[in-house]
Scaffold this active site. Structure first.
Site, short mmCIF file in Angstrom:
data_model
loop_
_atom_site.label_atom_id
_atom_site.label_comp_id
_atom_site.label_asym_id
_atom_site.label_seq_id
_atom_site.Cartn_x
_atom_site.Cartn_y
_atom_site.Cartn_z
N GLU A 75 -4.33 9.46 8.80
CA GLU A 75 -2.89 9.39 9.08
C GLU A 75 -2.55 10.12 10.39
OE1 GLU A 75 -0.05 8.30 7.02
OE2 GLU A 75 -1.56 7.07 6.01
N CYS A 95 -11.02 3.14 -0.49
CA CYS A 95 -9.67 3.53 -0.08
C CYS A 95 -9.35 2.70 1.16
CB CYS A 95 -9.62 5.02 0.25
SG CYS A 95 -8.04 5.54 0.97
N THR A 96 -8.17 2.11 1.19
CA THR A 96 -7.87 1.20 2.30
C THR A 96 -7.64 1.93 3.63
OG1 THR A 96 -5.58 1.09 1.53
CG2 THR A 96 -7.03 -0.72 0.93
N HIS A 97 -7.60 3.25 3.60
CA HIS A 97 -7.55 4.00 4.86
C HIS A 97 -8.94 4.11 5.50
CE1 HIS A 97 -3.56 5.24 3.71
NE2 HIS A 97 -3.43 5.99 4.78
N TYR A 117 -0.53 8.67 -2.70
CA TYR A 117 -0.59 8.38 -4.12
C TYR A 117 -1.82 9.06 -4.76
CZ TYR A 117 2.81 4.45 -3.99
OH TYR A 117 3.93 3.65 -3.89
N GLY A 118 -2.85 9.22 -3.92
CA GLY A 118 -4.17 9.63 -4.43
C GLY A 118 -4.26 11.00 -5.03
N ASP A 129 0.87 -1.18 0.00
CA ASP A 129 0.00 0.00 0.00
C ASP A 129 0.90 1.23 0.00
OD1 ASP A 129 -2.33 1.64 0.21
OD2 ASP A 129 -2.02 1.83 2.36
N SER A 130 0.32 2.37 -0.31
CA SER A 130 1.07 3.61 -0.23
C SER A 130 1.41 3.95 1.22
CB SER A 130 0.26 4.75 -0.86
OG SER A 130 -1.01 4.81 -0.24
N CYS A 154 -4.10 -1.30 -2.13
CA CYS A 154 -4.23 0.16 -2.29
C CYS A 154 -5.17 0.38 -3.46
CB CYS A 154 -2.86 0.76 -2.59
SG CYS A 154 -2.90 2.52 -2.99
N ASN A 155 -6.26 1.09 -3.19
CA ASN A 155 -7.24 1.33 -4.25
C ASN A 155 -6.65 2.18 -5.37
OD1 ASN A 155 -10.33 0.61 -3.36
ND2 ASN A 155 -8.95 0.85 -1.64
N THR A 156 -5.86 3.19 -4.99
CA THR A 156 -5.32 4.10 -5.99
C THR A 156 -4.38 3.35 -6.93
OG1 THR A 156 -5.49 5.87 -4.36
CG2 THR A 156 -4.13 6.30 -6.29
N1 DGL Z 1 -4.37 3.67 0.56
C1 DGL Z 1 -4.67 4.48 -0.59
C2 DGL Z 1 -5.88 3.93 -1.32
O1 DGL Z 1 -6.42 2.89 -0.96
C3 DGL Z 1 -4.92 5.92 -0.23
C4 DGL Z 1 -3.76 6.69 0.31
C5 DGL Z 1 -3.03 7.50 -0.72
O2 DGL Z 1 -3.59 8.47 -1.26
O3 DGL Z 1 -1.90 7.14 -1.00
O4 DGL Z 1 -6.32 4.53 -2.27
#
Ligand code: DGL
Length: 273
Positions: free
Chosen positions: A157, A191-193, A50-51, A18-19, A81-83
């Site tokens: 975060e 988004c995994t957050h 990353y988003g 993941d990011s 990571c979804n992004t």
């Molecule tokens: N974990 C990322 C996701 O699932 C989001 C965090 C990021 O923007 O890097 O999209």
């Protein structure tokens, strides 16, 4: 496209990427499903988020992270990571010679089981602009509204998962989304957050008099990963090795709440810029 399930050994090495910390929610779902595995988790915290970045940059970061995990001996990579899944899955698959599982298709299929009409997807800017969820959900016969929520990742975060500021930000995003999608019956956390915010999201939905089924793709993604492995009857305990590209101390501290259990030692990794 997700690789076809291959039946791999029951004590595999599984790379999870993941990011940042969010992918730990997917790792948390994997641990009980494939208990005998050796997990190597990489959070690319130095280059997060990353988003908010371009497709080219996301693909470059994601491919270098994915290659590192393959070099460490991963038999399969889970892009938690979804992004990165939305924007760079083909590049990652092309760069690796192991099966790759992303979160978009399992998430969309989990939403399909719950929704009879239309799905509201909350995600990063890059994920919403890619329309990866719109494509996946439309092909399953569902209506879709994608809502970018760029403030949520930094709030998570910061550890503000039950904070009045986060609640207010959520209320604003949800009100904007409902104006566009009044008939959505299911909310997909794209988004995994965001699973860390699920209790607050559910409370906010109730306060807004807009109850919806809230789903995250972690469990569905873990189930998709498990399809690749023969069941482990030996009962070997899982081992986890963690890498982060920025502050080890922060990873250890925040990671514990994402995973729901204390983290073993975290190693600092330099993947360059
Ligand atoms: N974990 C990322 C996701 O699932 C989001 C965090 C990021 O923007 O890097 O999209």
């Amino acid at each position: 496209m997700t690789a076809k399930p291959l039946i791999l050994p029951p004590n595999p090495t599984i790379g999870v990427f993941d990011s940042g910390f969010g992918g730990l929610t997917v790792l948390g779902a994997l641990l009980p499903l494939i208990p005998g595995a050796k997990y190597i988790y990489l959070g690319d915290t130095a280059r997060l988020p990353y988003g908010s970045k371009s497709r080219e940059t996301i693909a470059r970061y994601a491919v270098s992270s994915a290659k590192f995990l393959e070099e460490q001996g991963a038999d399969l990579l889970c892009v938690a990571c979804n992004t990165a899944s939305a924007l760079a899955l083909p590049e990652i698959e092309q760069a690796l010679s192991i099966p790759v599982v992303g979160v978009i298709q399992p998430g969309a299929e989990a939403a399909r089981k719950e929704s009879s009409r239309s799905v509201l997807v909350l995600a990063t800017v890059a994920t919403t602009q890619s329309h990866a969820y719109a494509e996946a959900l439309t092909s399953l016969g569902l209506g879709v509204t994608e809502k970018a929520c760029p403030l949520l990742v930094p709030l998570v975060e910061e550890g503000w998962i039950d904070h009045h500021v986060t609640a207010e930000v959520l209320r604003i995003y949800l009100a904007e989304a409902f104006a566009e999608a009044p008939d959505a019956d299911t909310l997909l956390l794209g988004c995994t957050h965001y699973p860390l915010l699920q209790p607050l999201i559910e409370r906010t939905l109730a306060q807004m008099n807009h109850p919806m089924t809230v789903i995250d793709s972690a469990a569905a993604t873990a189930a998709r990963v498990a399809e690749h492995f023969a069941p482990n009857h030996a009962g070997n305990p899982a081992t986890c090795r963690f890498y982060a590209t920025d502050s080890i101390e922060k990873f250890q501290r925040l990671g514990t709440s994402f995973l729901g259990q204390p983290l073993a030692e975290v190693h600092l990794l330099d993947l360059g810029g």
